[in-house]
Design a protein around this motif. Structure first.
Motif, mmCIF file in Angstrom:
data_model
loop_
_atom_site.group_PDB
_atom_site.id
_atom_site.type_symbol
_atom_site.label_atom_id
_atom_site.label_comp_id
_atom_site.label_asym_id
_atom_site.label_seq_id
_atom_site.Cartn_x
_atom_site.Cartn_y
_atom_site.Cartn_z
ATOM 1 N N ALA A 44 37.567 19.974 63.174
ATOM 2 C CA ALA A 44 36.934 21.283 63.335
ATOM 3 C C ALA A 44 36.626 21.868 61.966
ATOM 4 O O ALA A 44 37.399 21.727 61.033
ATOM 5 C CB ALA A 44 37.849 22.220 64.106
ATOM 6 N N LEU A 45 35.472 22.519 61.880
ATOM 7 C CA LEU A 45 35.024 23.091 60.613
ATOM 8 C C LEU A 45 34.544 24.517 60.856
ATOM 9 O O LEU A 45 33.748 24.759 61.771
ATOM 10 C CB LEU A 45 33.881 22.242 60.042
ATOM 11 N N ASP A 46 35.016 25.445 60.057
ATOM 12 C CA ASP A 46 34.613 26.844 60.139
ATOM 13 C C ASP A 46 33.363 27.032 59.291
ATOM 14 O O ASP A 46 33.368 26.763 58.094
ATOM 15 C CB ASP A 46 35.748 27.729 59.614
ATOM 16 N N GLU A 47 32.289 27.501 59.913
ATOM 17 C CA GLU A 47 31.029 27.699 59.193
ATOM 18 C C GLU A 47 31.181 28.708 58.055
ATOM 19 O O GLU A 47 30.441 28.677 57.086
ATOM 20 C CB GLU A 47 29.952 28.164 60.168
ATOM 21 N N GLY A 48 32.157 29.586 58.160
ATOM 22 C CA GLY A 48 32.380 30.593 57.131
ATOM 23 C C GLY A 48 32.890 30.026 55.818
ATOM 24 O O GLY A 48 32.901 30.708 54.806
#
Length: 73
Positions: A44-48
């Motif tokens: 999972a990767l946070d776009e922020g």
């Protein structure tokens, strides 16, 4: 006669990454992406974490969970 079929099932890492993305999205202003990786499987990767998602990551996005918080009043 022997028959074999090849069934490709999503790996456990996909479901773990999806669960992480869904949990993060509830408390984030940024979309959460599930990224496919040759070595890690999925994560999972946070776009922020990025100003704009780099092209090398954009092409590996397999699912996006939209943010659960709005920045508007």
């Amino acid at each position: 006669m022997a028959c074999s079929t090849h069934c490709t099932l999503p790996s456990r890492s996909y479901f773990e990454a999806l669960e992480t993305a869904e949990k993060r999205a509830l408390h984030s202003f940024f979309d959460q992406h599930v990224i496919e990786d040759d070595e890690l499987g999925y994560f999972a990767l946070d776009e922020g974490d990025y100003n704009a998602l780099p092209a090398h990551l954009t092409v590996r996005v397999v699912h996006t969970v939209h943010s659960g918080m709005l920045d508007e009043f």
